[in-house]
Every structure is written in structure tokens, then in C-alpha cells.
Enzyme design. Structure first.
Site, short mmCIF file in Angstrom:
data_model
loop_
_atom_site.label_atom_id
_atom_site.label_comp_id
_atom_site.label_asym_id
_atom_site.label_seq_id
_atom_site.Cartn_x
_atom_site.Cartn_y
_atom_site.Cartn_z
N LYS A 23 0.85 -1.19 0.00
CA LYS A 23 0.00 0.00 0.00
C LYS A 23 0.88 1.24 0.00
O LYS A 23 1.92 1.27 0.68
CB LYS A 23 -0.89 -0.03 1.24
CG LYS A 23 -1.88 1.11 1.38
CD LYS A 23 -2.74 0.91 2.61
CE LYS A 23 -3.78 1.99 2.79
NZ LYS A 23 -4.66 1.73 3.96
N SER A 38 -9.39 1.73 3.35
CA SER A 38 -8.56 2.55 2.46
C SER A 38 -7.55 1.74 1.66
O SER A 38 -6.88 2.25 0.78
CB SER A 38 -7.81 3.59 3.29
OG SER A 38 -6.94 2.96 4.22
N SER A 43 -9.72 -0.66 7.37
CA SER A 43 -9.18 -0.40 6.04
C SER A 43 -8.50 -1.58 5.36
O SER A 43 -8.18 -1.52 4.18
CB SER A 43 -8.21 0.78 6.09
OG SER A 43 -8.92 1.97 6.34
#
Length: 465
Positions: free
Chosen positions: A79, A149, A173
Site C-alpha cells: 500500500k 482505504s 481499512s
């Protein structure tokens, strides 16, 4: 079956047996990225040549008898909040347009030491401050949200664009996008995986964890990441553990808590039916089902927001004042709202968290895991802002997604999300397994038992090429 379709465990076994080379596996995943990425937008950047170089090095090391472990030669992504030396960490934001990391995060260094092959960085909702990741499309239906996210990380795994990825989880997330894209997501115990070199959203709620095809894969990645790092003040010192379940399939003597309140309220019928059916499967495997009452439910949302919002605003204080126009509107509004939270409100949220942790510890003393929906509904349309429930209430899509995942962040307990079915539109449904602090092995044991009994684990999203 093409190499990109293999789970981590299967790919590692093939690599170790000499049946598959890391170069062949990496090339297959890179080809898959080229084929589907235009429709999905999971990646911020792909470092194809560097990945091929790393794969070739891994192949030579393995051939020379220097196997580093199950992640050696396995292609993965991070990420874009996670620093890797010499690469940008943009947090999917114009605020970070010129940022280049000057060192590895702890997790990036540990994956590199394990021989994993970095493919690139995946999209996040800007600075991880949202539950949809609007720039990325759901792997199962490109007109629906990816979840956030860690939306890019989940989509990359679901589409075969990475064998595994890492995400972060502050209010769900990792687990929300994992559920919406039909993959496995693990938020470990708070402090179990060091966060040094990971861009913060809310320091007291942030976690790092893996997104994988199967629960077994998640156990393999977790084993490579655990270990104390003094550069993260919350980092825990725990013994080295093998998280792979030893007594797979038999859950006799294990107590599974089934919530009598909160987790099955305001969820769609498809989600409730699939999760209850999965819980029934755990009972067939020998588990004892125990009804539990979730404590302090009226305080969950205000505690989550009371902690996260002021902590996020404090982190962004300088850039919010110097370059507010570079933030997306939804994130900027939340950051500005944080300036209105008083010290008293923040302290009350901290006190509520302490009370909630104690209450959950008391509840978890009566069971080994709690099984519940991961999210109350499947992936919403990209154009949808709110959801209306049968009781007449309306809720923002993001509020809906965070509602069932936030308790594990507030309390810091481990939580695993895994696919357990599909709704009437064929979209994935996720079940959440939550355990006592540092009892990841138990959570993974239950998930693996269900996975092996149910079959079909590791299925990729049906994307036409």
C-alpha cells in the site's frame, strides 16, 4: 492454471519443489497487471524491471540452496503508505507528489529479507482517510467501490495482480476492501507488526497487515512480519511463532461467540444469511456456539471518531495550513473538522476506549473467537452516497462500512475477514473472526478450518481479458 492464479502457499510449494521459477511467476503476474490494470487502477506505480531483477536473484539463490522461506521469490505489492527506500510514498495524494522515501519501513525490510519480490505500490483512499478508494474499481464489478482505504491492495490480490499485498487498518481499512473483493484480510493485534516507516492516519488505531487469497497465506505473511522494533513505540515484544494451524479441520472444544446484538443489526439479508450459514459450518466442525452480548455499542462510533479525527488532524497540521488545496475535498473537510475537537472530547474518547477494552476482555474470556459480518452490505455503486435500511434509517456508505470493523481497532484485538459467499448480484460477502489479543493463531485456525471444509478458497474475481 496460470502461475498468477496460484495462492501464496501453492506458489511457494511449487517454487521450493523446482516446479515453478520466481521469474516465471513474476512474469505471469506482471502480464496479468498489463492485461487488467487499465480497468481496475489498483496500482499507483509498477516497477516491472526491478521486480524481474529481484525474481532472477531469488531464482539464483534458491537454485544455490539458499532458500529464505515461503515468501522467497513471491511477487507482492505494498500500500502506498509504506516506505520503500528510493521509491515515492504518495499516499495517493498531491500533498505527497514530490515525496521519496529515504529508507525502508520495517515491514518492507522484513519482506525484502524474506526474499519477496516487490511489484509496486497500490492505491489508498487519500492518506487512508476513507472507506472507498475512489480511484480504484472493484475487482468483481468495475462500477462499484473497491472499499478502503486499502482498496488497491485488495483489488490487486483479487484480480491476480499480486500474490499478496500489505495494507493498513485504522477503522477497517484492510477488512472492508478484503470483504468487498472476496479476499482474506488480517488486522493483527495492535503493536504486533511494527509501523515504523508507515504513514500514519491515527497513531493509536493504526495497524499493518496482509491481504491474501487464503487464510493459510495470511499466516505465512504474518510470520515474516512479527517482531519488536523500538522505532515504533507501540511495538510489542513477542516470541517467534509459527502461525500455520497444526490441527486443521477439527474445532472440537473451541467456543465461537455469536453476537446477539449490534453485528447483525442493519445488515442486508444476503450478508446475514451467508455469515450465519458459515457460523453453522463452524459448529459442524466441532465448535460450540455461545451467544454473546457486545458491550458499550452506543459508544463505538463516537469513540472511533473521537480518537481518529483529532489524531489525523494533528499529523497533518503543517500541510493542512500550507497546502490545503492539494487535499481532496472529502479528506480536507475531515482534517479541518479535527481542529474543532476539544482536548476534553479527545480524553473522553481515550477513557471510553479503556472501558471498552476491559468490557471486551471480559466478553472474550467466555469464548475463543467471535464470528460476525465483516461489513453490513456488499460493494456499493460508485455513485452511491447513502444506504437506507429496513428500519427507515439512512447511513453514509463509509459510516456503514466502518461500523462493524471499528470495534477491533478501538480494542486492538486481532480480526480476520474471509469470504463466505455471494449476494444475489454475485458480489462477495465477508465474515469477520475476532479473538483475544495476541491469539492470532486461534483466529487463523478457525478461518483455515472453515476454508478447507467449504472449498473454493483463493478464487480470483471473474475478470474477462
Amino acid at each position: 492454471m496460470k502461475p498468477f492464479e496460484l495462492s501464496l502457499a501453492d506458489a511457494a510449494q511449487a517454487v521450493q519443489a523446482g516446479e515453478l521459477s520466481p521469474v516465471e511467476l513474476t512474469d505471469s503476474v506482471l502480464d496479468r497487471i498489463e492485461a487488467v490494470e487499465g480497468r481496475l487502477q489498483a496500482y499507483v506505480t509498477v516497477i516491472a524491471e526491478a521486480a524481474r531483477h529481484s525474481a532472477a536473484r531469488a531464482e539464483h539463490e534458491i537454485a544455490a540452496g539458499r532458500l529464505r522461506g515461503p515468501l522467497h521469490g513471491i511477487p507482492m505489492a505494498l500500500k502506498d503508505l509504506i516506505d520503500t527506500d528510493g521509491m515515492p510514498t504518495t499516499a495517493s495524494s498531491e500533498v505527497r507528489a514530490d515525496h521519496v522515501a529515504v529508507g525502508d519501513s520495517t515491514v518492507a525490510a522484513r519482506l525484502s529479507a524474506a526474499g519477496a519480490v516487490l511489484l509496486g505500490k497500490t492505491h489508498t483512499h487519500e492518506f487512508a482517510y476513507g472507506l472507498t478508494t475512489p480511484q480504484t474499481n472493484n475487482a468483481w464489478d468495475h462500477d462499484r467501490v473497491a472499499g478502503g482505504s486499502s482498496g488497491g491492495s485488495a483489488v490487486a490480490v483479487a484480480a491476480g495482480e499480486a500474490t499478496f499485498t500489505l495494507g493498513t487498518d485504522t477503522g477497517g481499512s484492510i477488512r472492508v476492501p478484503a470483504s468487498l473483493n472476496g479476499v482474506v484480510g488480517l488486522k493483527p493485534t495492535y503493536g504486533l507488526i511494527p509501523r515504523h516507516g508507515v504513514t500514519s492516519l491515527s497513531w493509536s488505531l493504526d495497524h499493518v497487515g496482509p491481504l491474501t487469497r487464503t487464510v493459510r497465506d495470511a499466516a505465512l505473511v504474518l510470520g515474516a512480519l512479527v517482531g519488536h522494533d523500538s522505532r515504533d513505540p507501540a511495538s510489542l515484544s513477542v516470541p517467534t511463532t509459527n502461525y500455520l494451524p497444526k490441527d486443521r479441520g477439527d474445532l472440537t472444544g473451541l467456543r465461537v461467540g455469536v453476537p446477539s446484538n449490534y453485528y447483525f443489526e442493519r445488515v442486508t439479508p444476503d450478508v446475514e444469511a451467508a455469515v450465519r450459514q458459515a457460523i453453522g459450518q463452524l459448529e459442524k466442525l466441532g465448535a460450540e456456539l455461545v451467544e454473546v452480548e457486545i458491550p458499550m455499542t452506543r459508544y463505538i462510533q463516537p469513540t472511533q471518531w473521537g480518537l481518529m479525527v483529532p489524531e489525523a488532524t494533528a499529523y497533518h497540521e503543517r500541510t493542512l495550513r500550507s497546502m490545503p488545496d492539494r487535499y481532496a475535498a472529502d479528506v480536507r473537510i475531515l482534517l479541518e473538522a479535527g481542529e474543532l475537537v476539544s482536548a476534553g472530547d479527545y480524553l473522553r474518547a481515550q477513557r471510553a476506549r479503556t472501558l471498552m477494552r476491559d468490557a471486551w476482555a471480559t466478553m472474550l474470556a467466555t469464548v475463543d473467537v467471535i464470528a460476525a459480518p465483516a461489513v453490513p452490505m456488499t460493494a456499493a455503486s460508485s455513485e452511491q452516497d447513502t444506504v437506507e435500511w429496513a428500519d427507515g434509517t439512512a447511513e453514509a456508505v463509509s459510516d456503514s462500512y466502518v461500523r462493524l470493523s471499528a470495534p477491533a481497532n478501538i480494542t486492538g484485538i486481532p480480526a480476520l475477514t474471509m469470504p463466505v459467499g455471494q449476494d444475489q448480484d454475485g458480489l462477495p460477502i465477508g465474515m469477520q473472526l475476532m479473538g483475544r489479543p495476541l491469539h492470532e493463531a486461534t483466529v487463523l485456525r478457525v478461518g483455515t478450518a472453515y476454508e478447507e471444509a467449504h472449498g473454493g478458497a483463493g478464487r480470483l474475481a471473474p475478470i474477462e481479458v
